[in-house]
Design an enzyme around this catalytic site. Sequence first.
Site, PDB file in Angstrom:
ATOM      1  N   GLU A   1       0.831  -1.207   0.000  1.00  0.00           N
ATOM      2  CA  GLU A   1       0.000   0.000   0.000  1.00  0.00           C
ATOM      3  C   GLU A   1       0.866   1.258   0.000  1.00  0.00           C
ATOM      4  O   GLU A   1       0.530   2.245  -0.644  1.00  0.00           O
ATOM      5  CB  GLU A   1      -0.931  -0.022   1.223  1.00  0.00           C
ATOM      6  CG  GLU A   1      -2.169   0.820   1.050  1.00  0.00           C
ATOM      7  CD  GLU A   1      -3.261   0.445   2.059  1.00  0.00           C
ATOM      8  OE1 GLU A   1      -3.720  -0.714   2.033  1.00  0.00           O
ATOM      9  OE2 GLU A   1      -3.640   1.298   2.868  1.00  0.00           O
TER      10      GLU A   1
ATOM     11  N   GLU B   1       2.045   1.652  -3.415  1.00  0.00           N
ATOM     12  CA  GLU B   1       0.921   2.107  -4.242  1.00  0.00           C
ATOM     13  C   GLU B   1       0.704   3.612  -4.076  1.00  0.00           C
ATOM     14  O   GLU B   1       0.518   4.334  -5.055  1.00  0.00           O
ATOM     15  CB  GLU B   1      -0.351   1.331  -3.849  1.00  0.00           C
ATOM     16  CG  GLU B   1      -1.536   1.622  -4.767  1.00  0.00           C
ATOM     17  CD  GLU B   1      -2.828   0.945  -4.312  1.00  0.00           C
ATOM     18  OE1 GLU B   1      -2.816   0.239  -3.277  1.00  0.00           O
ATOM     19  OE2 GLU B   1      -3.852   1.154  -4.980  1.00  0.00           O
TER      20      GLU B   1
ATOM     21  N   CYS C   1      -8.414  -2.057   4.352  1.00  0.00           N
ATOM     22  CA  CYS C   1      -8.259  -3.211   5.260  1.00  0.00           C
ATOM     23  C   CYS C   1      -9.560  -3.655   5.895  1.00  0.00           C
ATOM     24  O   CYS C   1      -9.661  -4.762   6.400  1.00  0.00           O
ATOM     25  CB  CYS C   1      -7.303  -2.883   6.402  1.00  0.00           C
ATOM     26  SG  CYS C   1      -5.726  -2.301   5.841  1.00  0.00           S
TER      27      CYS C   1
ATOM     28  N   SER D   1      -7.440   1.843  -2.135  1.00  0.00           N
ATOM     29  CA  SER D   1      -6.249   1.077  -2.463  1.00  0.00           C
ATOM     30  C   SER D   1      -6.692  -0.264  -3.017  1.00  0.00           C
ATOM     31  O   SER D   1      -7.682  -0.833  -2.566  1.00  0.00           O
ATOM     32  CB  SER D   1      -5.423   0.867  -1.192  1.00  0.00           C
ATOM     33  OG  SER D   1      -4.557  -0.223  -1.361  1.00  0.00           O
TER      34      SER D   1
ATOM     35  N   LYS E   1     -15.491  -9.754   8.174  1.00  0.00           N
ATOM     36  CA  LYS E   1     -14.494 -10.651   7.571  1.00  0.00           C
ATOM     37  C   LYS E   1     -15.135 -11.968   7.136  1.00  0.00           C
ATOM     38  O   LYS E   1     -14.628 -12.644   6.254  1.00  0.00           O
ATOM     39  CB  LYS E   1     -13.371 -10.941   8.569  1.00  0.00           C
ATOM     40  CG  LYS E   1     -12.539  -9.729   8.933  1.00  0.00           C
ATOM     41  CD  LYS E   1     -11.425  -9.485   7.938  1.00  0.00           C
ATOM     42  CE  LYS E   1     -10.673  -8.208   8.287  1.00  0.00           C
ATOM     43  NZ  LYS E   1      -9.901  -7.708   7.157  1.00  0.00           N
TER      44      LYS E   1
ATOM     45  N   GLU F   1     -16.334 -11.132   3.863  1.00  0.00           N
ATOM     46  CA  GLU F   1     -15.216 -10.874   2.950  1.00  0.00           C
ATOM     47  C   GLU F   1     -14.619 -12.170   2.403  1.00  0.00           C
ATOM     48  O   GLU F   1     -14.320 -12.266   1.213  1.00  0.00           O
ATOM     49  CB  GLU F   1     -14.127 -10.066   3.686  1.00  0.00           C
ATOM     50  CG  GLU F   1     -12.986  -9.630   2.778  1.00  0.00           C
ATOM     51  CD  GLU F   1     -11.828  -9.017   3.565  1.00  0.00           C
ATOM     52  OE1 GLU F   1     -11.566  -9.463   4.700  1.00  0.00           O
ATOM     53  OE2 GLU F   1     -11.186  -8.094   3.036  1.00  0.00           O
TER      54      GLU F   1
ATOM     55  N   GLU G   1     -14.192 -12.507  -5.375  1.00  0.00           N
ATOM     56  CA  GLU G   1     -12.858 -12.006  -5.754  1.00  0.00           C
ATOM     57  C   GLU G   1     -11.753 -12.677  -4.942  1.00  0.00           C
ATOM     58  O   GLU G   1     -10.572 -12.517  -5.259  1.00  0.00           O
ATOM     59  CB  GLU G   1     -12.757 -10.487  -5.516  1.00  0.00           C
ATOM     60  CG  GLU G   1     -13.779  -9.622  -6.251  1.00  0.00           C
ATOM     61  CD  GLU G   1     -15.053  -9.413  -5.432  1.00  0.00           C
ATOM     62  OE1 GLU G   1     -15.116  -9.890  -4.281  1.00  0.00           O
ATOM     63  OE2 GLU G   1     -15.997  -8.789  -5.953  1.00  0.00           O
TER      64      GLU G   1
ATOM     65  N   CYS H   1     -10.256  -1.691  14.711  1.00  0.00           N
ATOM     66  CA  CYS H   1     -10.544  -3.122  14.922  1.00  0.00           C
ATOM     67  C   CYS H   1     -10.658  -3.477  16.399  1.00  0.00           C
ATOM     68  O   CYS H   1     -11.333  -4.447  16.754  1.00  0.00           O
ATOM     69  CB  CYS H   1      -9.463  -3.980  14.291  1.00  0.00           C
ATOM     70  SG  CYS H   1      -9.183  -3.597  12.572  1.00  0.00           S
TER      71      CYS H   1
END
Lengths: 156, 596
Positions: free
Chosen positions: B284, B287, B310, B330, B369, B372, B377, B526
């Site tokens: 990142e 990037e 994230c 990102s 999560k 996710e 993907e 988190c």
Amino acid sequence: MSNIETLIKTLVEKHGKTRNSLMPVLQGIVKEEHFLSEEAMIAVAKELDLSAADVYGTASFYTFLDTVPRGKNIIRICKTISCHMKGKDEIIEALEDVLKIKVGETTHDKKFTLLTANCLGWCHKGPVMLVNDEVFPEINQQKAVEIIEGIAKASK
Amino acid sequence: MSEYLVNLKINNIPVSVKEGTTILDAAKKLNFNVPTLCNHPDLSVAGNCRVCVVEVKGARLLAASCATPVSEGMEVLTNSEKVRTARKHVIELLLSEHNADCTKCFKNGHCELQDLASEYRIGDHVFIDLVKAKDKIADISSPSISKDDSKCIRCQRCVRTCDELQSVSALAVVKKGDHQKISTFMNKPLHEVVCTNCGQCINRCPTGALTERTYIEEVWKAINDPLKHVVVQTAPAVRIGLGEDLGYDPGERVTGKMVAALKHIGFDSVLDTDFTADLTIMEEGTELLTRLKKALVDGEKVALPMMTSCSPGWIKFQEHMFPDLLDNLSTCKSPQQMFGALAKTYYAKKKGIDPKNMVSVSIMPCTAKKFECGRPEMRDSGYQDVDYVLTTRELAMMVKQAGINFMKLEDEHYDSIMGNSTGAAVIFGATGGVMEAALRTAYEIVTGREVPFTNLNIMPLRGFEGVKEAKVMIKDVKPEWSFLEGAELSVAIAHGLHNANTLMKAVREGKANYHFIEVMGCPGGCLGGGGQPIPTSPEIRSKRAEAIYGEDEGLPLRKSHENPEVIQIYKDFLGEPLGHKSHDLLHTHYKPRIRY
């Protein structure tokens, strides 16, 4: 833009884009469309930048903001205790008979929906019937049928 | 709140509190416990559950202490016979409409309603059940959240959470009276609406109405299958939260004990999401520098500010609410998913294991999560990269099921490979942590010097302010970064989706001239995630943050680019940040979703 979106745009222009406008906008739609469709609630949420659930929450709270399709004329018979004791059941029976529908249903020609309502505040003159915004106190089976037939004729 | 002091007596004890204080808070000051169900320290006052009622001398009715401000000369009784009788009736009424199948409930033993029922010795049903709780069917359409209306007491904490903290309002109060329920738009299943799966509603639900979808049995099955090689990764915030469910006070760091417990449970390899957090910084950070170069040197049109990726709750929020800003995100996968993609490729190859025999489990402070890992993907290894996601709470339950005396465990170390990490990775668990970690590395890459903050602690990025901003002057750069000479890097940080929403509106309107934005979907980052131990409050989250920064300071390496395993993986496998292999395994794309 669909008809409903145009209607909502007009209503929002009239009442403003704040959350306070939600009720008058929903009432405005019900006045034209007789109920709030999923499409209408989504369009309102978009216009007022609210979540769709929020709009549905408000709409579903109020008995007079219907979220299922309704007829052009909505008949509500008071079901609370005074009107019950004065014979609301017979009136419902008579109307079900003449309209050929049950309570909660809409006639095939979409002209009438028959509903019951909680206390309409006319306990001293029960049984009472509300058709759209008009109150009919101290009715009986015959009067109720005549009123409905009158409306049916007038709207032919 | 005004500075003016009000004098009153609670249970005959005098107390002075600031004007505007509620009776509930004044009673707390005197250490009198008044039970609450709808009240929550993170939320606005609702006053609808009525269990906090107290007697106010001279008043005709009992007062809801959470919603009644104190007044001069007030005399309050918090536990009189009248109060106790009324409270008992309130609890009995709530229970009359509650599916009290406690033994089958995930919240058994952690339920605020159950605690009160026990405290008030609620016996047989004295009230008729008007709302047939048992007729209601739970909504398990979401891979993250289970919503069981039969256990809902309509306190509306979830509705306020979804609105006030998260600006999502996937949940609303619908209908009224005995038809009232907490529901979605047109009662659609949760997976069809704007829910971000953040799980903040779960953290505040006083009953078992909202819980995570649990995958504990599936994980036990994998562990007990001798043909499966089961790897587990643990997110940064789990090690500072887990202790709360296993006997410790908030703020206890239990990293070593957690690793020991996971080995005892039977995972074949106990590895660390922190390893891929360090890797995220490499990808990142590169990037960001690449985007800045494109914008400043090549004059290319690139999406700036760049935003972190994230937090899967934040990602889904952005996909629903700001699909026009998806290019700003990102392309880096979250550390969990980077780990998953590498576990079934790099790790499998190094260890000589067929990835089809691997089961990849992750322990996360997060419910999003769980969603996710099932995204289409996230199968770049050729398999589902992460098979099961358990919350911190589910891990605590597994530790108990395994018969482990957690507090007595000796500390153990993570396995290798993919178990090594730095302090920069640990702070991913607190709001501002990804930004701090990124700056520690990016500044050093560009200038060859450490970030100019005492002991690497970039204090302006820390704390729980809703939106934080900071500027870093870049001077005396290395020759290859000359285009950044004298530039001032401007960054912003938001935590909780309400704050993210405010910041994104500013970005959309072109009023936010930042280069880099960190967003975490949950309040506090988190450490306050939807999978963390319950209860949560600003105080608890502060203690967890202290633990995170303590963990960082205690580690020998505190900059991601110094992680030896990260250096190794670029040498052996990935090549370079943003290289071909990274592109295939570590980066992703996003999908616009509708808000309505």
